[in-house]
Design a protein around this motif. Structure first.
Motif, mmCIF file in Angstrom:
data_model
loop_
_atom_site.group_PDB
_atom_site.id
_atom_site.type_symbol
_atom_site.label_atom_id
_atom_site.label_comp_id
_atom_site.label_asym_id
_atom_site.label_seq_id
_atom_site.Cartn_x
_atom_site.Cartn_y
_atom_site.Cartn_z
ATOM 1 N N ALA A 229 42.407 38.252 42.218
ATOM 2 C CA ALA A 229 42.479 39.716 42.163
ATOM 3 C C ALA A 229 42.068 40.271 43.519
ATOM 4 O O ALA A 229 41.121 39.779 44.138
ATOM 5 N N HIS A 230 42.758 41.293 43.980
ATOM 6 C CA HIS A 230 42.489 41.861 45.301
ATOM 7 C C HIS A 230 41.465 42.986 45.216
ATOM 8 O O HIS A 230 41.582 43.892 44.390
ATOM 9 N N GLY A 231 40.461 42.898 46.084
ATOM 10 C CA GLY A 231 39.446 43.933 46.182
ATOM 11 C C GLY A 231 39.484 44.589 47.539
ATOM 12 O O GLY A 231 40.432 44.400 48.311
ATOM 13 N N ASP A 232 38.436 45.358 47.848
ATOM 14 C CA ASP A 232 38.424 46.102 49.112
ATOM 15 C C ASP A 232 37.053 46.100 49.785
ATOM 16 O O ASP A 232 36.756 46.963 50.609
ATOM 17 N N PHE A 233 36.204 45.121 49.437
ATOM 18 C CA PHE A 233 34.852 44.984 49.988
ATOM 19 C C PHE A 233 33.912 46.103 49.515
ATOM 20 O O PHE A 233 32.845 46.287 50.103
ATOM 21 N N THR A 234 34.293 46.854 48.470
ATOM 22 C CA THR A 234 33.397 47.875 47.921
ATOM 23 C C THR A 234 32.936 47.469 46.526
ATOM 24 O O THR A 234 33.559 46.630 45.860
ATOM 25 N N GLU A 235 31.853 48.102 46.067
ATOM 26 C CA GLU A 235 31.328 47.793 44.735
ATOM 27 C C GLU A 235 32.316 48.173 43.653
ATOM 28 O O GLU A 235 32.545 47.423 42.698
ATOM 29 N N GLU A 236 32.905 49.359 43.776
ATOM 30 C CA GLU A 236 33.889 49.793 42.779
ATOM 31 C C GLU A 236 35.111 48.881 42.798
ATOM 32 O O GLU A 236 35.691 48.576 41.752
ATOM 33 N N GLY A 237 35.502 48.411 43.989
ATOM 34 C CA GLY A 237 36.610 47.473 44.077
ATOM 35 C C GLY A 237 36.302 46.176 43.334
ATOM 36 O O GLY A 237 37.186 45.584 42.703
ATOM 37 N N GLY A 238 35.046 45.726 43.407
ATOM 38 C CA GLY A 238 34.639 44.533 42.674
ATOM 39 C C GLY A 238 34.694 44.728 41.173
ATOM 40 O O GLY A 238 35.123 43.839 40.424
ATOM 41 N N ARG A 239 34.283 45.893 40.717
ATOM 42 C CA ARG A 239 34.332 46.189 39.273
ATOM 43 C C ARG A 239 35.780 46.209 38.792
ATOM 44 O O ARG A 239 36.115 45.635 37.746
ATOM 45 N N ARG A 240 36.616 46.895 39.546
ATOM 46 C CA ARG A 240 38.020 47.031 39.152
ATOM 47 C C ARG A 240 38.706 45.661 39.099
ATOM 48 O O ARG A 240 39.428 45.346 38.140
ATOM 49 N N ALA A 241 38.468 44.835 40.116
ATOM 50 C CA ALA A 241 39.089 43.504 40.151
ATOM 51 C C ALA A 241 38.565 42.624 39.019
ATOM 52 O O ALA A 241 39.318 41.836 38.439
ATOM 53 N N MET A 242 37.277 42.762 38.705
ATOM 54 C CA MET A 242 36.705 41.951 37.629
ATOM 55 C C MET A 242 37.324 42.325 36.282
ATOM 56 O O MET A 242 37.597 41.447 35.453
ATOM 57 N N ARG A 243 37.582 43.604 36.070
ATOM 58 C CA ARG A 243 38.251 44.027 34.836
ATOM 59 C C ARG A 243 39.646 43.408 34.744
ATOM 60 O O ARG A 243 40.065 42.946 33.665
ATOM 61 N N GLU A 244 40.351 43.393 35.877
ATOM 62 C CA GLU A 244 41.689 42.787 35.892
ATOM 63 C C GLU A 244 41.622 41.312 35.524
ATOM 64 O O GLU A 244 42.431 40.815 34.720
ATOM 65 N N LEU A 245 40.678 40.600 36.105
ATOM 66 C CA LEU A 245 40.565 39.157 35.863
ATOM 67 C C LEU A 245 40.228 38.860 34.409
ATOM 68 O O LEU A 245 40.793 37.937 33.802
ATOM 69 N N LEU A 246 39.323 39.618 33.840
ATOM 70 C CA LEU A 246 38.941 39.388 32.435
ATOM 71 C C LEU A 246 40.107 39.692 31.498
ATOM 72 O O LEU A 246 40.260 39.036 30.460
ATOM 73 N N ALA A 247 40.919 40.681 31.876
ATOM 74 C CA ALA A 247 42.079 41.002 31.041
ATOM 75 C C ALA A 247 43.126 39.897 31.120
ATOM 76 O O ALA A 247 43.767 39.552 30.111
#
Length: 355
Positions: A229-247
């Motif tokens: 999952a692609h992030g952007d080096f931000t905390e919110e980017g990490g949360r968003r990517a983690m949601r994608e991975l779990l889905a």
């Protein structure tokens, strides 16, 4: 007679320092400007004379005579929120400040987030107000390195735009660091290992993803694009990517994040989803910042020598500006090109409770 042993009053001159030290005026100038072309004995004599007389260099006159501004710009093409929220930038700033401390150079911190800000900075450069530029957080499409090259302004990058970067740079071993993180997770028995990458327009992010893929292939695990999952080096980017991975892959049992800040966001999302770290999902970050040590549980992370990178950047830049060697030299474990203008510092995995 004045306390410094001079007759009369007024400000001590360069000639008086030279006379007291028993050397020429040019030698005094070289010592004051930090030139390496002076013996230690002579340097000590001049420094003692400076102290005895209370001599203070005239910065404006010295800069004019040497066609120098005595100023270095540290340029960060990121938003203020990232600059002050991420420990990486403060670490680079501390290292750069330490590296410039012995050179009597002013440090100018500049943000260039938009084309308008880049144009304004280009005008500033054209007015010869800085002697060199340190560019942090390099994106592949950033036009500033090429502009600096055309203007013949000494420049050092923190990181690279691509594998064949021609501008002098200081980087860390992003690929090897990521590979060590994955090897650690694989040895610990993790089999469905996901990754949250950095921005796709940053070469460091590509290298960390390459390290991930190398370790997965070496372990004989099947490639699975759904675990990336692609992030952007931000905390919110990490949360968003983690949601994608779990889905996509709810049975994943480990995550390698390309920064500690993204790992902090991923940790919050795992907790929201009821996943325990490290029991259900092991977690590893990159940077080994203060965030890693203060997370619950403390985060296993790839340590890159951030302050050392900042110091090395300052040293390389001063060598370009002065035309001579400076500083104490690079880490002996680092790799560099023969000219010493491309430097890659080693990384190290720091194991903690999250994995």
């Amino acid at each position: 007679m004045t306390p410094g042993g001079r007759r009369g009053g007024g400000r001590p001159t360069l000639e008086e320092v030279a006379a007291r030290a028993g050397v020429g005026r040019g030698t005094v100038s070289r010592v004051i400007n930090g030139s390496p072309r002076v013996s230690e004995r002579t340097r000590a004599l001049v420094q003692q004379a400076v102290a005895d007389l209370g001599y203070v260099p005239n910065r404006a006159a010295r800069a004019l005579a040497g066609n120098r501004a005595d100023t270095v710009a540290l340029v960060v093409p990121e938003a203020e929120t990232r600059l002050f929220a991420e420990p990486y930038f403060s670490g680079i700033l501390r290292g750069v400040s330490a590296g410039l401390a012995d050179h009597d150079m002013q440090l100018l911190l500049t943000l260039t987030r938009t084309s308008k800000e880049r144009r304004r900075f280009a005008d500033y450069l054209a007015a010869h107000r800085v002697d060199g530029v340190l560019l942090v957080s390099v994106h592949g499409d950033d036009p500033l390195p090429d502009l600096l090259g055309r203007m013949a302004i000494p420049t050092v990058l923190n990181g690279r735009r691509a594998a064949g970067e021609t501008v002098p740079y200081v980087d860390s071993d992003n690929t090897g660091g990521a590979r060590s993180a994955l090897e650690h997770l694989i040895v610990r028995g993790r089999r469905r290992i996901a990754t949250i990458t950095g921005p796709p327009d940053m070469y460091a992010a590509h290298c960390r993803l390459d390290g991930y893929h190398q370790a997965v292939r070496a372990a004989g695990h099947p490639a699975d694009s759904a675990l990336v999952a692609h992030g952007d080096f931000t905390e919110e980017g990490g949360r968003r990517a983690m949601r994608e991975l779990l889905a996509r892959r709810p049975a994943l049992d480990a995550v390698f994040c390309a920064s500690d800040v993204m790992a902090a966001g991923a940790r919050q999302e795992l907790r929201t989803a009821g996943r325990r770290v490290p029991d259900d999902v092991a977690l590893v970050g990159f940077d080994d910042s203060a965030i890693a040590r203060h997370m619950d549980p403390p985060l296993t992370s790839v340590r890159q020598p951030i302050e050392e990178m900042g110091r090395a950047m300052a040293t390389l830049l001063m060598e370009q500006i002065t035309g001579g060697p400076g500083g104490s030299g690079p880490d002996p474990r680092s790799t560099a090109d023969p000219a010493g203008s491309h430097l890659v510092l080693p990384t190290e995995l720091v194991r903690r409770e999250s994995s």
